[in-house]
Scaffold this motif. Sequence first.
Motif, PDB file in Angstrom:
ATOM      1  N   ASN A   1       0.829  -1.211   0.000  1.00 60.03           N
ATOM      2  CA  ASN A   1       0.000   0.000   0.000  1.00 60.03           C
ATOM      3  C   ASN A   1       0.862   1.258   0.000  1.00 60.03           C
ATOM      4  OD1 ASN A   1      -2.192  -1.671  -0.094  1.00 60.03           O
ATOM      5  ND2 ASN A   1      -2.874  -1.277   1.995  1.00 60.03           N
ATOM      6  N   GLN A   2       0.194   2.422   0.127  1.00 64.36           N
ATOM      7  CA  GLN A   2       0.853   3.691  -0.160  1.00 64.36           C
ATOM      8  C   GLN A   2       1.169   4.524   1.073  1.00 64.36           C
ATOM      9  OE1 GLN A   2      -1.257   6.052  -3.031  1.00 64.36           O
ATOM     10  NE2 GLN A   2      -0.277   5.009  -4.762  1.00 64.36           N
ATOM     11  N   LEU A   3       2.265   5.289   0.933  1.00 63.63           N
ATOM     12  CA  LEU A   3       2.592   6.373   1.858  1.00 63.63           C
ATOM     13  C   LEU A   3       2.757   7.625   1.004  1.00 63.63           C
ATOM     14  CD1 LEU A   3       4.924   6.354   4.892  1.00 63.63           C
ATOM     15  CD2 LEU A   3       5.109   8.199   3.234  1.00 63.63           C
ATOM     16  N   GLN A   4       1.918   8.619   1.259  1.00 67.99           N
ATOM     17  CA  GLN A   4       1.922   9.852   0.479  1.00 67.99           C
ATOM     18  C   GLN A   4       2.681  10.928   1.241  1.00 67.99           C
ATOM     19  OE1 GLN A   4      -2.345  10.144   0.361  1.00 67.99           O
ATOM     20  NE2 GLN A   4      -2.478   9.173  -1.651  1.00 67.99           N
ATOM     21  N   LEU A   5       3.604  11.572   0.558  1.00 70.02           N
ATOM     22  CA  LEU A   5       4.488  12.528   1.200  1.00 70.02           C
ATOM     23  C   LEU A   5       4.615  13.784   0.352  1.00 70.02           C
ATOM     24  CD1 LEU A   5       6.704  13.239   3.345  1.00 70.02           C
ATOM     25  CD2 LEU A   5       8.326  12.073   1.843  1.00 70.02           C
ATOM     26  N   SER A   6       4.493  14.932   1.008  1.00 67.92           N
ATOM     27  CA  SER A   6       4.765  16.214   0.356  1.00 67.92           C
ATOM     28  C   SER A   6       5.808  16.944   1.196  1.00 67.92           C
ATOM     29  CB  SER A   6       3.485  17.055   0.244  1.00 67.92           C
ATOM     30  OG  SER A   6       3.782  18.356  -0.239  1.00 67.92           O
ATOM     31  N   PHE A   7       7.024  16.991   0.655  1.00 65.77           N
ATOM     32  CA  PHE A   7       8.138  17.657   1.332  1.00 65.77           C
ATOM     33  C   PHE A   7       9.273  17.790   0.315  1.00 65.77           C
ATOM     34  CE2 PHE A   7      11.726  18.214   4.201  1.00 65.77           C
ATOM     35  CZ  PHE A   7      11.188  19.094   5.123  1.00 65.77           C
ATOM     36  N   PRO A   8      10.056  18.881   0.359  1.00 66.79           N
ATOM     37  CA  PRO A   8      11.120  19.076  -0.642  1.00 66.79           C
ATOM     38  C   PRO A   8      12.303  18.134  -0.430  1.00 66.79           C
ATOM     39  CG  PRO A   8      11.131  20.864   0.951  1.00 66.79           C
ATOM     40  CD  PRO A   8       9.901  20.064   1.234  1.00 66.79           C
ATOM     41  N   MET A   9      12.145  16.877  -0.833  1.00 65.52           N
ATOM     42  CA  MET A   9      13.204  15.894  -0.713  1.00 65.52           C
ATOM     43  C   MET A   9      13.155  14.932  -1.893  1.00 65.52           C
ATOM     44  SD  MET A   9      11.782  13.128   2.087  1.00 65.52           S
ATOM     45  CE  MET A   9      12.048  14.226   3.445  1.00 65.52           C
ATOM     46  N   ASN A  10      14.266  14.264  -2.118  1.00 63.50           N
ATOM     47  CA  ASN A  10      14.355  13.231  -3.132  1.00 63.50           C
ATOM     48  C   ASN A  10      14.500  11.873  -2.460  1.00 63.50           C
ATOM     49  OD1 ASN A  10      14.328  15.067  -5.338  1.00 63.50           O
ATOM     50  ND2 ASN A  10      16.501  15.493  -5.004  1.00 63.50           N
ATOM     51  N   ILE A  11      13.653  10.930  -2.859  1.00 63.31           N
ATOM     52  CA  ILE A  11      13.723   9.564  -2.347  1.00 63.31           C
ATOM     53  C   ILE A  11      14.547   8.745  -3.340  1.00 63.31           C
ATOM     54  CG2 ILE A  11      12.405   7.580  -1.546  1.00 63.31           C
ATOM     55  CD1 ILE A  11      11.838  10.118   0.033  1.00 63.31           C
ATOM     56  N   ILE A  12      15.642   8.182  -2.889  1.00 62.27           N
ATOM     57  CA  ILE A  12      16.560   7.454  -3.761  1.00 62.27           C
ATOM     58  C   ILE A  12      16.397   5.956  -3.531  1.00 62.27           C
ATOM     59  CG2 ILE A  12      18.937   7.238  -4.536  1.00 62.27           C
ATOM     60  CD1 ILE A  12      17.759  10.069  -4.758  1.00 62.27           C
ATOM     61  N   THR A  13      16.270   5.217  -4.630  1.00 63.80           N
ATOM     62  CA  THR A  13      16.203   3.759  -4.558  1.00 63.80           C
ATOM     63  C   THR A  13      17.370   3.158  -5.336  1.00 63.80           C
ATOM     64  OG1 THR A  13      14.778   3.655  -6.515  1.00 63.80           O
ATOM     65  CG2 THR A  13      13.685   3.786  -4.366  1.00 63.80           C
ATOM     66  N   ASP A  14      17.722   1.911  -5.001  1.00 63.15           N
ATOM     67  CA  ASP A  14      18.780   1.229  -5.738  1.00 63.15           C
ATOM     68  C   ASP A  14      18.193   0.541  -6.964  1.00 63.15           C
ATOM     69  OD1 ASP A  14      17.534  -1.079  -4.841  1.00 63.15           O
ATOM     70  OD2 ASP A  14      19.028  -1.519  -3.307  1.00 63.15           O
ATOM     71  N   GLU A  15      19.010  -0.256  -7.656  1.00 63.99           N
ATOM     72  CA  GLU A  15      18.570  -0.887  -8.892  1.00 63.99           C
ATOM     73  C   GLU A  15      17.450  -1.901  -8.680  1.00 63.99           C
ATOM     74  OE1 GLU A  15      22.091  -2.995  -7.150  1.00 63.99           O
ATOM     75  OE2 GLU A  15      21.590  -0.925  -7.692  1.00 63.99           O
ATOM     76  N   GLU A  16      17.277  -2.375  -7.450  1.00 64.78           N
ATOM     77  CA  GLU A  16      16.213  -3.319  -7.156  1.00 64.78           C
ATOM     78  C   GLU A  16      14.950  -2.635  -6.638  1.00 64.78           C
ATOM     79  OE1 GLU A  16      17.737  -6.190  -4.465  1.00 64.78           O
ATOM     80  OE2 GLU A  16      19.202  -7.017  -5.870  1.00 64.78           O
ATOM     81  N   GLY A  17      14.978  -1.311  -6.543  1.00 61.25           N
ATOM     82  CA  GLY A  17      13.827  -0.571  -6.055  1.00 61.25           C
ATOM     83  C   GLY A  17      13.752  -0.457  -4.554  1.00 61.25           C
ATOM     84  N   LEU A  18      14.844  -0.781  -3.850  1.00 62.97           N
ATOM     85  CA  LEU A  18      14.866  -0.680  -2.397  1.00 62.97           C
ATOM     86  C   LEU A  18      15.254   0.729  -1.972  1.00 62.97           C
ATOM     87  CD1 LEU A  18      16.656  -4.041  -1.459  1.00 62.97           C
ATOM     88  CD2 LEU A  18      14.196  -3.579  -1.524  1.00 62.97           C
ATOM     89  N   LEU A  19      14.576   1.238  -0.971  1.00 69.44           N
ATOM     90  CA  LEU A  19      14.883   2.563  -0.447  1.00 69.44           C
ATOM     91  C   LEU A  19      16.315   2.576   0.068  1.00 69.44           C
ATOM     92  CD1 LEU A  19      13.852   5.378   0.414  1.00 69.44           C
ATOM     93  CD2 LEU A  19      13.104   4.341   2.550  1.00 69.44           C
ATOM     94  N   SER A  20      17.130   3.494  -0.477  1.00 73.34           N
ATOM     95  CA  SER A  20      18.544   3.510  -0.102  1.00 73.34           C
ATOM     96  C   SER A  20      18.974   4.803   0.569  1.00 73.34           C
ATOM     97  CB  SER A  20      19.421   3.261  -1.334  1.00 73.34           C
ATOM     98  OG  SER A  20      19.205   4.263  -2.315  1.00 73.34           O
ATOM     99  N   SER A  21      18.414   5.939   0.165  1.00 74.88           N
ATOM    100  CA  SER A  21      18.818   7.202   0.790  1.00 74.88           C
ATOM    101  C   SER A  21      17.772   8.268   0.536  1.00 74.88           C
ATOM    102  CB  SER A  21      20.182   7.674   0.256  1.00 74.88           C
ATOM    103  OG  SER A  21      20.083   8.003  -1.108  1.00 74.88           O
TER     104      SER A  21
END
Length: 481
Positions: free
Chosen positions: A222-242
């Motif tokens: 399911n979803q988490l909706q976020l509004s904030f001036p940030m970049n969500i970085i994922t790795d090549e497998e789509g895992l949250l990395s930074s």
Amino acid sequence: MKFKRKSKQVFLILAYLILSVLHGKAQTNMVFYPMENQINSPGFNPAFLTSQSQYTLGIFPLTGMNVGYNNQLVIKNMLLKILNGEQTNDDYKEVFNSMIKLDLFYQRMENTIINVGYNSVHGSFDFRLKENMQLLTDLKGEFSEFLTNSSSQSILINTPQVFPALALHYREYSLGYAREIVKDKLSVGLRAKIYFGKFSVSSDVQGEVVKSSNDIYLQLQNQLQLSFPMNIITDEEGLLSSVESTANFSIGKYLTNSKNIGTGFDIGLTYKITPDLMFSASVVDVGKINWKSNLNRMTFNGLYKFPAEFIVLSDGNTVTKNGGFSNETTDFNELYKIKIDESSYSTQLPVNFYMGLKYRINPKLNLSVVNRFISYKSMSLNSVSVTGIYDIKKNISVSTGFAVLGKSYFNMPFALLYNGESGQYYIGMDNLLSMIAPKTSDFSGITFGMCFFLFRNRNIYQDHEYLPFYKEKKSNSSSAN
């Protein structure tokens, strides 16, 4: 998952929001609701505007501040590490674990920037500009306990736990109007609001244990909706990395963001059943905010295969950890597989319903009962307070009693209100015990402030036996000589 040093500003302001909103557990003080002439009581019920002074003015920071605290040591250590650029996964895990220990609770913090009020024969008006932060969350459950608590050994298969949460920071412009419809009997009030959203987190994420063939998996979706001036970085497998701040991020741009607009309203009434018994009711924050900037909408699709050597299937439907399992050494990063998009979304604000009864026992003493019900999806909660209001002097009132605030069952509200010729001063808290004996209660919070009475009336005429509007001249000692 490593967080980059240049993201320090982002997490500093996020940690500030957590410190101010989540771990404070502070709420707008219900103890002021029955003191309808208190400057901020119309925030509970717009009909209370009819009890205000003719001209009022409040300016930040004097007009009212709400301060709360809880879990201070955890947040203090996290803030220091963020400032030094040393935050790690363990720091955020510690905060998350402290959240897991808390039951459902609601917190709202308000800082009034400016308040201008005017009462006339045509009705009562006021304009308010406020900063609002609020959070409603319920993260405690079997799945979260199974992940984080070593003493939680078993969990049922295919029994999902939802992680509902709503965190908001927004600026509110409002115009209130109230009028006495039936003299000394019925008053009604309405407040129109415009919201400008700054920050939003809305979660419908759920986790559960599932079985496929002979393997056991932990799953997040399911979803988490976020509004904030940030970049969500994922790795090549789509895992949250930074996570890192956007290139143009600044505190000034964050606070002046006006792209996330919403509208809402409050409505309320007061009715005197008898000269000594008054009923009041109101609905506050019926509205929503449309989020269109700084969007990071995350869809979770995480799956973690539980090592077979660490589990036992006791009855086919229950998973039990064996003695070799350790929460501290297990890495659940595979649960944080996400897809990100920038589509807009809307959030309904938690709606507050107030009802009150106030009975005048004698000219100096009133008894009040107030009920507040907060409605938002699966996280609704109710609070009740019973207080006595005693007028120590004509312009000094004190209130105290007993309150049940959500799932905090033993609280002693206290408020002190002073109305002078030039202004009003007040201090209040929903739980005096949190300051006297902090170990006896997990709820804390304090509200204090003042406002000014402008253009106060002066009677420059004195009564005269034959000339009631006779104005005496000022004495002049020189002419007497």
